[in-house]
Design an enzyme around this catalytic site. Structure first.
Site, PDB file in Angstrom:
ATOM      1  N   LYS A 191      29.313  48.270  48.200  1.00  0.00           N
ATOM      2  CA  LYS A 191      30.274  49.187  47.560  1.00  0.00           C
ATOM      3  C   LYS A 191      30.509  48.772  46.111  1.00  0.00           C
ATOM      4  O   LYS A 191      31.092  47.732  45.840  1.00  0.00           O
ATOM      5  CB  LYS A 191      31.631  49.192  48.278  1.00  0.00           C
ATOM      6  CG  LYS A 191      32.503  50.346  47.756  1.00  0.00           C
ATOM      7  CD  LYS A 191      33.972  50.186  47.962  1.00  0.00           C
ATOM      8  CE  LYS A 191      34.703  49.562  46.815  1.00  0.00           C
ATOM      9  NZ  LYS A 191      34.709  50.327  45.549  1.00  0.00           N
ATOM     10  N   GLY A 244      35.745  40.094  42.521  1.00  0.00           N
ATOM     11  CA  GLY A 244      36.824  40.936  42.021  1.00  0.00           C
ATOM     12  C   GLY A 244      38.076  40.101  41.829  1.00  0.00           C
ATOM     13  O   GLY A 244      38.001  38.875  41.697  1.00  0.00           O
ATOM     14  N   SER A 245      39.216  40.758  41.854  1.00  0.00           N
ATOM     15  CA  SER A 245      40.460  40.057  41.547  1.00  0.00           C
ATOM     16  C   SER A 245      40.883  39.160  42.712  1.00  0.00           C
ATOM     17  O   SER A 245      40.516  39.385  43.871  1.00  0.00           O
ATOM     18  CB  SER A 245      41.558  41.086  41.276  1.00  0.00           C
ATOM     19  OG  SER A 245      41.745  41.881  42.418  1.00  0.00           O
ATOM     20  N   THR A 246      41.690  38.172  42.390  1.00  0.00           N
ATOM     21  CA  THR A 246      42.221  37.277  43.416  1.00  0.00           C
ATOM     22  C   THR A 246      43.095  38.047  44.405  1.00  0.00           C
ATOM     23  O   THR A 246      43.055  37.787  45.608  1.00  0.00           O
ATOM     24  CB  THR A 246      42.989  36.134  42.728  1.00  0.00           C
ATOM     25  OG1 THR A 246      42.017  35.322  42.044  1.00  0.00           O
ATOM     26  CG2 THR A 246      43.760  35.274  43.707  1.00  0.00           C
ATOM     27  N   GLY A 249      40.817  39.762  46.723  1.00  0.00           N
ATOM     28  CA  GLY A 249      40.136  38.711  47.498  1.00  0.00           C
ATOM     29  C   GLY A 249      40.983  38.266  48.688  1.00  0.00           C
ATOM     30  O   GLY A 249      40.469  38.025  49.791  1.00  0.00           O
ATOM     31  N   GLU A 267      34.372  35.593  44.933  1.00  0.00           N
ATOM     32  CA  GLU A 267      34.296  35.215  43.505  1.00  0.00           C
ATOM     33  C   GLU A 267      35.433  35.952  42.839  1.00  0.00           C
ATOM     34  O   GLU A 267      35.365  37.174  42.678  1.00  0.00           O
ATOM     35  CB  GLU A 267      32.967  35.685  42.903  1.00  0.00           C
ATOM     36  CG  GLU A 267      31.741  35.063  43.511  1.00  0.00           C
ATOM     37  CD  GLU A 267      31.541  33.634  43.058  1.00  0.00           C
ATOM     38  OE1 GLU A 267      32.109  33.236  42.026  1.00  0.00           O
ATOM     39  OE2 GLU A 267      30.824  32.913  43.752  1.00  0.00           O
ATOM     40  N   CYS A 302      35.227  37.236  33.953  1.00  0.00           N
ATOM     41  CA  CYS A 302      35.976  36.350  34.848  1.00  0.00           C
ATOM     42  C   CYS A 302      36.074  34.948  34.261  1.00  0.00           C
ATOM     43  O   CYS A 302      37.063  34.265  34.431  1.00  0.00           O
ATOM     44  CB  CYS A 302      35.299  36.305  36.200  1.00  0.00           C
ATOM     45  SG  CYS A 302      33.554  35.934  36.068  1.00  0.00           S
ATOM     46  N   GLU A 400      45.717  36.590  34.560  1.00  0.00           N
ATOM     47  CA  GLU A 400      44.443  37.040  34.025  1.00  0.00           C
ATOM     48  C   GLU A 400      44.629  38.415  33.376  1.00  0.00           C
ATOM     49  O   GLU A 400      45.048  39.357  34.032  1.00  0.00           O
ATOM     50  CB  GLU A 400      43.415  37.134  35.155  1.00  0.00           C
ATOM     51  CG  GLU A 400      42.043  37.526  34.657  1.00  0.00           C
ATOM     52  CD  GLU A 400      41.022  37.650  35.780  1.00  0.00           C
ATOM     53  OE1 GLU A 400      41.345  38.270  36.816  1.00  0.00           O
ATOM     54  OE2 GLU A 400      39.911  37.131  35.614  1.00  0.00           O
TER      55      GLU A 400
HETATM   56  P1  NAP Z   1      39.237  44.541  41.863  1.00  0.00           P
HETATM   57  O1  NAP Z   1      40.206  45.555  41.487  1.00  0.00           O
HETATM   58  O2  NAP Z   1      39.670  43.389  42.696  1.00  0.00           O
HETATM   59  O3  NAP Z   1      38.033  45.311  42.554  1.00  0.00           O
HETATM   60  C1  NAP Z   1      36.862  44.690  42.972  1.00  0.00           C
HETATM   61  C2  NAP Z   1      36.224  45.533  44.046  1.00  0.00           C
HETATM   62  O4  NAP Z   1      37.064  45.525  45.210  1.00  0.00           O
HETATM   63  C3  NAP Z   1      36.053  47.005  43.662  1.00  0.00           C
HETATM   64  O5  NAP Z   1      34.869  47.486  44.218  1.00  0.00           O
HETATM   65  C4  NAP Z   1      37.276  47.608  44.301  1.00  0.00           C
HETATM   66  O6  NAP Z   1      37.205  48.972  44.540  1.00  0.00           O
HETATM   67  C5  NAP Z   1      37.347  46.848  45.596  1.00  0.00           C
HETATM   68  N1  NAP Z   1      38.658  46.942  46.240  1.00  0.00           N
HETATM   69  C6  NAP Z   1      39.858  47.240  45.683  1.00  0.00           C
HETATM   70  N2  NAP Z   1      40.819  47.258  46.618  1.00  0.00           N
HETATM   71  C7  NAP Z   1      40.219  46.960  47.799  1.00  0.00           C
HETATM   72  C8  NAP Z   1      40.682  46.812  49.127  1.00  0.00           C
HETATM   73  N3  NAP Z   1      41.955  46.978  49.448  1.00  0.00           N
HETATM   74  N4  NAP Z   1      39.780  46.496  50.085  1.00  0.00           N
HETATM   75  C9  NAP Z   1      38.486  46.295  49.777  1.00  0.00           C
HETATM   76  N5  NAP Z   1      37.987  46.437  48.541  1.00  0.00           N
HETATM   77  C10 NAP Z   1      38.848  46.758  47.554  1.00  0.00           C
HETATM   78  O7  NAP Z   1      38.564  43.903  40.580  1.00  0.00           O
HETATM   79  P2  NAP Z   1      38.036  44.687  39.323  1.00  0.00           P
HETATM   80  O8  NAP Z   1      39.205  45.191  38.564  1.00  0.00           O
HETATM   81  O9  NAP Z   1      36.994  45.663  39.741  1.00  0.00           O
HETATM   82  O10 NAP Z   1      37.298  43.496  38.537  1.00  0.00           O
HETATM   83  C11 NAP Z   1      37.979  42.559  37.771  1.00  0.00           C
HETATM   84  C12 NAP Z   1      38.226  41.269  38.556  1.00  0.00           C
HETATM   85  O11 NAP Z   1      36.982  40.730  39.014  1.00  0.00           O
HETATM   86  C13 NAP Z   1      38.826  40.184  37.707  1.00  0.00           C
HETATM   87  O12 NAP Z   1      39.850  39.540  38.426  1.00  0.00           O
HETATM   88  C14 NAP Z   1      37.671  39.217  37.468  1.00  0.00           C
HETATM   89  O13 NAP Z   1      38.044  37.900  37.196  1.00  0.00           O
HETATM   90  C15 NAP Z   1      36.933  39.329  38.748  1.00  0.00           C
HETATM   91  N6  NAP Z   1      35.547  38.860  38.585  1.00  0.00           N
HETATM   92  C16 NAP Z   1      35.202  37.642  39.113  1.00  0.00           C
HETATM   93  C17 NAP Z   1      33.904  37.151  38.951  1.00  0.00           C
HETATM   94  C18 NAP Z   1      33.484  35.818  39.523  1.00  0.00           C
HETATM   95  O14 NAP Z   1      32.293  35.576  39.612  1.00  0.00           O
HETATM   96  N7  NAP Z   1      34.395  34.951  39.912  1.00  0.00           N
HETATM   97  C19 NAP Z   1      32.959  37.911  38.261  1.00  0.00           C
HETATM   98  C20 NAP Z   1      33.349  39.148  37.721  1.00  0.00           C
HETATM   99  C21 NAP Z   1      34.648  39.609  37.901  1.00  0.00           C
HETATM  100  P3  NAP Z   1      37.921  50.011  43.504  1.00  0.00           P
HETATM  101  O15 NAP Z   1      36.771  50.644  42.915  1.00  0.00           O
HETATM  102  O16 NAP Z   1      38.782  50.911  44.261  1.00  0.00           O
HETATM  103  O17 NAP Z   1      38.726  49.221  42.519  1.00  0.00           O
END
Ligand code: NAP
Ligand code: MG
Length: 497
Positions: A191, A244-246, A249, A267, A302, A400
C-alpha cells in the site's frame, strides 16, 4: 558533438498516461466499491488522476491472490537464480523507464525532477539489482553437533508480506522492502501513501513485464485508515513492514497484537542531532552538509539533521554559512531541472509545517524564512527556515516537523553536545564533526542512533543497514540484514541411524 537537449518536462507531463487503478493478481482493477480519491499535484494544484480508494474487500482479494501464488510455489519455490533473473530484468526496466518514473514521482509528490532522476530512480534500480544478485549467494548453516545428528538452520520466506510506505521517497521506500522480500520468495501486498500512489502502480506493471508471476506483487491503493488498517489487521498476512510516522507505527504494533501476532518491521520518524564541534577542521564542508541535511528533499527526510547542535566557539562562523545556503535555496518549479528545493507534498502537510513555524516563533528566534512561497502557482512551497536560540525542550526541537525547518541549539563541548543529541524519543540518525579522532570516535559510540555520520551527513548505500533506535523503529532495511525481516529461521534436527 552536440549535447542532447534536456527534455521539456512540462510538455512531457501533458503527454503522460497516468494510471490510478490498483494492481491485483496481474490486473489493473478499480476498488470493489468503485470509490476513488483525487490525485492532486503539489506543484500547482493540477488534477492528475483519480486513484482507486481500496478498502478491506480489495485487501482481502489481494491477500487471497498473494496466498495462492505463495502456496503453489510459482515464485516462492523457483530456483533463486530464476528469481534473480526476473529481478535483474525489473531493474533494467526501471532504468529504461527512468524518465517516466521520475516525472510521475515529481508530479505526484513535488520533489525536484533533478533529484528524482539522479537519486530516486537510480537508487530504486540499484536496490532491486543488489538483492537480485545477493539471493543466489546466501548459504544456510549446519550446526556443530554430535556425529550422529545433523542440525540445519535454513531460511524460509515468511509467506504473504504487507508493505506500507510513506510519500517522501515513494519508490525507494517501497524498493527497500520489496526487493529483499521478493528475492527471498515472498508474495506482497503493497500500500503506497495516498499522496504518492502513481509510481507504485507503474512499478507493479513493470514487475509483471519483467516476469514476476500474477499474484506475487499486488499494489492496493487507498487510505491508511481503510486499506492500511485492513493490511495491519489481516489474519492471513504473515508480516507487515512499515515506513512512516511513529504514531502510525504504534498502530501497526496494535494491529498485530489484535489479529494474528504477525511479524512487524517499523521504520519510523526521527529528530536527528547534527553536532559540529569546535575542533572541526572544515567548517565549509560541515555547514554545507548541515544545510543539505535539512533542506534536501524539502526537509521531508526521516534522517534529516533537524537539530543542529553547535559548539559555542564555532557557532557564529557556521551560522553565517548556513544562512547563505538557506537564502540561496529558494523553492522553485520542480519540473525545472535547475531547481534544488521543490514543493511540499500537499496542502495538509504544508499547514502542519507552517503550524510548527508559528510555534517556533513563540519559543525561539526566527533568522530566515518562515513563509510560504510561490503562492501564485497554486502549489505548496515553504522557504528554507532557520530558528536560533532553540532550547532542546522546545516543541520544534522535540517533534518531527518533516519540512525545511532547522532548529539550532548552542552547547559547550562534546559531552553537552552528545547529551542534547540523545535527549529525544527518536534515534534514527546523528552526525558529528571533529578533527580529533578520539573525540570523534567517542561521540560515534555514545550517540544513540541507528546511523551515525562522522565528518559527513546523509552518506548512503544499499550495502549498509538503515533504521532506528528507540521510537524510530524496529528492525533494519537495506544490506543483507534486511533478509532477517522477510525470512523465518528454521532449525531441523535429523537423527542418523
Ligand atoms: P504516515 O502518515 O505514518 O503514513 C505512512 C503510511 O501509513 C501511509 O501509506 C499511510 O497511508 C499509512 N497509514 C496511515 N494511517 C494508517 C493506519 N491507521 N493503518 C495503517 N496504515 C496507515 O507517514 P507519512 O506522512 O506518509 O510519512 C512521513 C513519516 O515517515 C515521517 O514520520 C518520517 O520520518 C517517516 N519515514 C521514516 C523512514 C525511515 O526509514 N525510518 C523513511 C521515510 C519516512 P495514508 O496514505 O492514508 O497516509
Ligand atoms: Mg499520509
Amino acid at each position: 558533438m552536440n549535447k542532447p537537449a534536456s527534455p521539456n518536462w512540462a510538455e512531457r507531463a501533458k503527454q503522460l498516461n497516468i494510471q490510478g487503478k490498483s494492481f491485483i493478481n496481474g490486473q489493473y482493477v478499480s476498488a470493489a466499491s468503485e470509490q476513488t480519491f483525487d490525485c492532486i499535484s503539489p506543484i500547482d494544484g493540477r488534477h492528475l488522476t483519480q486513484v482507486a480508494a481500496c478498502d478491506q474487500v480489495d485487501v482481502d482479494k489481494a491477500v487471497a491472490a498473494a496466498r495462492a501464488a505463495f502456496n503453489d510455489g510459482r515464485w516462492s519455490r523457483l530456483h533463486p537464480s530464476k528469481r534473480k533473473s526476473v529481478l535483474l530484468r525489473l531493474a533494467d526496466l526501471i532504468e529504461k523507464n527512468a524518465d517516466e518514473l521520475a516525472l510521475l514521482e515529481t508530479l505526484d509528490m513535488g520533489k525536484p525532477i533533478r533529484d528524482s532522476l539522479s537519486i530516486d530512480i537510480p537508487a530504486t534500480a540499484r536496490c532491486f539489482r543488489w538483492y537480485a544478485e545477493a539471493v543466489d549467494k546466501l548459504y544456510d548453516e549446519v550446526a556443530p553437533t554430535a556425529h550422529n545428528v545433523l542440525a540445519t538452520i535454513t531460511r524460509e520466506p515468511l509467506g504473504v508480506c504487507g508493505v506500507i510506505v510513506p510519500w517522501n521517497f515513494p519508490l525507494i521506500m517501497a524498493a527497500w522492502k520489496l526487493a529483499p522480500a521478493l528475492a527471498a520468495g515472498n508474495s506482497i501486498v503493497l500500500k503506497p501513501a495516498e499522496q504518492s500512489s502513481l509510481t507504485a502502480v507503474r512499478l507493479a506493471a513493470l514487475a509483471a513485464e519483467a516476469g514476476i508471476p500474477d499474484g506475487v506483487l499486488n499494489v492496493v491503493t487507498g487510505l491508511g485508515q481503510d486499506a492500511g488498517q485492513a493490511i495491519g489487521l489481516h489474519r492471513d498476512i504473515d508480516g507487515v513492514f512499515f515506513t512512516g510516522s511513529t504514531a502510525v507505527g504504534k498502530y501497526i504494533l496494535q494491529y498485530s497484537a489484535q489479529s494474528n501476532m504477525k511479524k512487524v518491521g517499523l521504520e519510523c520518524g526521527g529528530k536527528s542531532g547534527h553536532i559540529i564541534l569546535a575542533d572541526c577542521g572544515d567548517l565549509d564542508a560541515a555547514a554545507e552538509a548541515a544545510a543539505f541535511g535539512i533542506f534536501f528533499n524539502q526537509g521531508e527526510m526521516c534522517s534529516a539533521g533537524s537539530r543542529l547542535i553547535l559548539d559555542a566557539p564555532i557557532r557564529d562562523a557556521v551560522m553565517d554559512k548556513i544562512l547563505k545556503f538557506a537564502k540561496s535555496m529558494q523553492p522553485g518549479d520542480p519540473l525545472d531541472p535547475t531547481t534544488r528545493l521543490g514543493a511540499m507534498v500537499d496542502k495538509t502537510h504544508t499547514e502542519r509545517v507552517m503550524d510548527y513555524i508559528a510555534s517556533g516563533k513563540q519559543e525561539a528566534e526566527l533568522l530566515v524564512g518562515g513563509k510560504q512561497a510561490r503562492l501564485e502557482t497554486g502549489g505548496c512551497y515553504i522557504e528554507p527556515t532557520v530558528f536560533d536560540k532553540v532550547s532542546n525542550q522546545a516543541r520544534i526541537a522535540q517533534e518531527e516537523i518533516f519540512g525545511p525547518v532547522l532548529a539550532v541549539i548552542t552547547v559547550n563541548g562534546v559531552d553537552e553536545a552528545i547529551q542534547v543529541a540523545n535527549e529525544s524519543i527518536y534515534g534514527l540518525a546523528a552526525g558529528v564533526w571533529s578533527d580529533n579522532v578520539n573525540t570523534l570516535y567517542k561521540a560515534t559510540r555514545a550517540l544513540k542512533a541507528g546511523v551515525v555520520y562522522a565528518n559527513c551527513y546523509d552518506a548512503d548505500d544499499i550495502t549498509t543497514p538503515f533504521g532506528g533506535y528507540k521510537q524510530s523503529g524496529i528492525g533494519r532495511d537495506k544490506s543483507l540484514h534486511a533478509f532477517d525481516k522477510y525470512t523465518e529461521l528454521k532449525t531441523t534436527w535429523l537423527k542418523l541411524r
